[in-house]
Design an enzyme around this catalytic site. Structure first.
Site, PDB file in Angstrom:
ATOM      1  N   ARG A 204     -74.962  55.703   5.603  1.00  0.00           N
ATOM      2  CA  ARG A 204     -76.353  55.212   5.445  1.00  0.00           C
ATOM      3  C   ARG A 204     -76.475  54.443   4.112  1.00  0.00           C
ATOM      4  NH1 ARG A 204     -78.385  59.942   8.152  1.00  0.00           N
ATOM      5  NH2 ARG A 204     -76.959  60.638   9.303  1.00  0.00           N
ATOM      6  N   ASP A 274     -82.231  57.413   3.600  1.00  0.00           N
ATOM      7  CA  ASP A 274     -81.065  58.241   4.025  1.00  0.00           C
ATOM      8  C   ASP A 274     -80.985  58.294   5.732  1.00  0.00           C
ATOM      9  OD1 ASP A 274     -83.561  59.814   3.554  1.00  0.00           O
ATOM     10  OD2 ASP A 274     -82.583  61.438   4.740  1.00  0.00           O
TER      11      ASP A 274
HETATM   12  P1  AMP Z   1     -84.135  64.345   8.034  1.00  0.00           P
HETATM   13  O1  AMP Z   1     -85.548  63.608   7.480  1.00  0.00           O
HETATM   14  O2  AMP Z   1     -84.270  65.050   9.374  1.00  0.00           O
HETATM   15  O3  AMP Z   1     -83.476  63.048   8.267  1.00  0.00           O
HETATM   16  O4  AMP Z   1     -83.553  65.201   7.038  1.00  0.00           O
HETATM   17  C1  AMP Z   1     -83.602  64.903   5.617  1.00  0.00           C
HETATM   18  C2  AMP Z   1     -82.457  65.813   5.014  1.00  0.00           C
HETATM   19  O5  AMP Z   1     -82.633  67.267   4.988  1.00  0.00           O
HETATM   20  C3  AMP Z   1     -81.046  65.404   5.316  1.00  0.00           C
HETATM   21  O6  AMP Z   1     -80.054  65.852   4.165  1.00  0.00           O
HETATM   22  C4  AMP Z   1     -80.739  66.763   6.406  1.00  0.00           C
HETATM   23  O7  AMP Z   1     -79.545  67.096   6.465  1.00  0.00           O
HETATM   24  C5  AMP Z   1     -81.458  67.799   5.727  1.00  0.00           C
HETATM   25  N1  AMP Z   1     -81.893  68.829   6.666  1.00  0.00           N
HETATM   26  C6  AMP Z   1     -82.951  68.631   7.888  1.00  0.00           C
HETATM   27  N2  AMP Z   1     -82.889  69.934   8.449  1.00  0.00           N
HETATM   28  C7  AMP Z   1     -82.284  70.710   7.989  1.00  0.00           C
HETATM   29  C8  AMP Z   1     -81.671  71.903   8.109  1.00  0.00           C
HETATM   30  N3  AMP Z   1     -82.096  72.811   9.294  1.00  0.00           N
HETATM   31  N4  AMP Z   1     -80.637  72.307   7.542  1.00  0.00           N
HETATM   32  C9  AMP Z   1     -80.044  71.860   6.653  1.00  0.00           C
HETATM   33  N5  AMP Z   1     -80.500  70.673   6.248  1.00  0.00           N
HETATM   34  C10 AMP Z   1     -81.316  69.848   7.002  1.00  0.00           C
HETATM   35 MG    MG Z   2     -81.585  62.160   8.171  1.00  0.00          MG
END
Ligand code: AMP
Ligand code: MG
Length: 529
Positions: A204, A274
């Protein structure tokens, strides 16, 4: 065809780049490393829900591989195959416009790079396979609801010819995962699930940003050279110029992806850096949504309800903002601003060309060179906003409008009325704007001496008949949560041919039902997943 245990792995990402082998899943800042080795967490009772036939074929898997107990074990995270090298990537990102520091694969565990039937590398990645060093305070898990959405949409987008990461499989884990769907203090247990995502690379913009933010030029350079060598082999790697060319190419790939999003009515919902793929793939299906009625200001993401940064119509601008962050991250390797700015300019140029080409094709024209045609494109988008009008139906019905001179003006625009949510509430002025548009569009096609059959066939090849409307995914989710996954399979089947007539699925070629207008999961989605 190869069997599951004959899958061949060639793990370039983990063998070429520095990693963190300190072990364990303790949340930590990971320094001077592109990834951490980590194993998926075992699940109690894995069950296969659905598989993408095209992705399994791409990987050379046979029907008996997919039906085997081994398959569900591997793609739930209970078992690693020989040659796999499981890891979580380290990246940072700008979230909603602000630098958020280290993020990383908090709940995605990559298994390794498999060689597909074409000889290309495909990274396999389990989403929801348990905690990693990047999980921070979260659990690393995913629920069935969001996994169905990711699985179906990845494949739907591919068949719509929108660049995207793919999904091989959807497995339920047999474990419960607690989520507060609306972030309103009502946490509840939900079935857990794991999706196996597939892409040449999951790198990314944020993978570059994290090293630049730490002043770690050495790792930044290793990552950039690796990306160029493995994903952009046409670029000569190593020179400052190569990073500028890389940026230029990412600008173009991103512009292509965004034009496709607009073409099909897709709203990503969380375009943080990201969640921006270096390959211009749609990645990280969270609170995404599809426009039912055409409303450029719409976003499905309730977390973004106030500023609507990631609304449908703002996606081109946000992509550009994100590319500027990528340019900033590459700056230390280039050492000059101007070439990066020049590379960035490619985004706007390419997007404009794409947009104009895309609108021309939606209207059944070869191009929008003529001002008259550009005006018609603008007018189409205005008409769509005159009254509540369904985007997918509008474009598809336009192909049914007969542009021959013999047709009467009011009769001509009849098909378009099928796209209007409340035709009974339309004023005569509003009806006239539809009729005027259909008339001008018809006159222009006649001027160009176009053929009705050919035009409608060309339009139907770019204006999908079936998209994954939010309510459709929601219905499949509710049935699957109640133990019946058949609608997930049915939608997967439907969405494999989004441009074709599929009489058995005609019920999905319809306006969004009224009950879905304000329902959670249909019109409003949170990041809770
Ligand atoms: P996202 O906005 O869903 O792309 O997530 C943003 C960040 O939060 C990324 O680094 C994901 O890996 C982390 N993340 C989201 N949900 C979880 C979860 N349930 N457990 C661990 N990390 C999470
Ligand atoms: Mg993400």
């Amino acid at each position: 065809m190869v069997a599951l245990n004959e899958l061949r792995f060639d793990n370039r990402f983990t063998t070429s780049l520095p990693g963190d082998d300190s072990g364990g899943t303790v949340p930590r800042q990971v320094i001077e490393a592109c990834y951490s080795r980590v194993s998926p967490t075992s699940v109690s009772f894995p069950r296969l829900v659905a598989v993408s036939p095209e992705v399994s074929e791409l990987l050379g898997l046979r029907a008996d591989d997919i039906e085997s107990a081994e398959f569900v074990d591997v793609f739930s995270g209970n078992r690693l195959l020989e040659g796999m090298d499981s890891h979580a990537a380290c990246y940072g990102g700008h979230q909603f416009g602000n630098w958020a520091g280290q993020l990383g694969d908090g709940r995605a565990i990559a298994l390794g790079e498999v060689i597909d039937v074409n000889g290309d590398h495909q990274m396999l990645q389990l989403k929801g396979a348990g905690p990693t060093p990047y999980s921070r305070s979260a659990d690393g898990l995913a629920v069935l609801r969001s996994s169905i959405r990711e699985f179906l949409c990845s494949e739907a987008m591919h068949h719509l010819r929108v660049p995207t990461t793919r999904a091989l499989s959807l497995v339920t884990t047999g474990d419960l995962v607690v989520r507060d769907v609306l972030y309103d203090g009502n946490p509840a247990p939900e079935p857990g699930a794991v999706v196996c995502r597939v892409a040449p690379s999951f790198i990314r913009f944020g993978n570059f940003e994290i090293f630049a933010s730490r002043g770690d030029e050495a790792t930044l350079k290793k990552l950039a050279d690796f990306v160029i060598q493995t994903q952009f082999p046409n670029i000569d790697s190593g020179s400052p110029d190569s990073y500028v060319t890389l940026l230029k190419e990412v600008c173009e790939l991103t512009a292509d992806m965004i034009a496709d999003w607009l073409r099909v009515g897709f709203v990503h919902g969380v375009m943080n850096t990201d969640n921006m793929s270096i390959l211009g793939l749609t990645i990280d299906y969270g609170p995404y949504g599809w426009l039912d009625n055409y409303e450029p200001d719409w976003t499905p993401n309730t977390t973004d309800a106030q500023h609507r940064r990631y609304r449908y119509g703002n996606q081109p601008a946000v992509a550009q903002w994100n590319l500027v962050q990528l340019a900033n991250a590459l700056y230390p390797l280039v050492g000059a601003v101007e070439p990066l700015q020049e590379a960035l300019a490619n985004y706007a140029q390419r997007f404009e060309t794409n947009w104009s080409q895309m609108m021309a094709s939606k209207l059944g024209f070869r191009d929008l060179e003529d001002q008259k045609d550009r005006d018609l494109a603008e007018e189409a988008l205005m008409v769509l906003q005159t009254v509540e009008t369904d985007m997918t139906l509008f474009w598809r019905e336009l192909a049914k409008v007969n542009f021959e001179a013999s047709v009467n003006k009011m009769e001509r625009c009849e098909p378009l009325m099928n796209a209007v949510y409340r035709p009974d509430l339309m004023t005569s002025d509003q009806r006239a704007s539809f009729a005027d548009f259909a008339e001008k569009w018809s006159i222009r096609h006649r001027e160009l001496a176009n053929n009705v059959i050919e035009v409608s066939a060309a339009m139907n090849a770019v204006n999908p008949k079936y998209v994954l409307r939010n309510y459709m995914a929601q219905l499949a989710i509710e049935e699957a949560e109640a133990g019946d996954p058949s609608m997930v399979k049915e939608l997967l089947d439907l969405l494999r041919l989004p441009y074709e007539e599929q009489p058995q699925y005609e019920r999905f070629y319809a306006l969004r039902p009224d009950w879905a207008r304000t329902k959670v999961g249909c019109s409003q989605l949170s990041c809770s997943s």
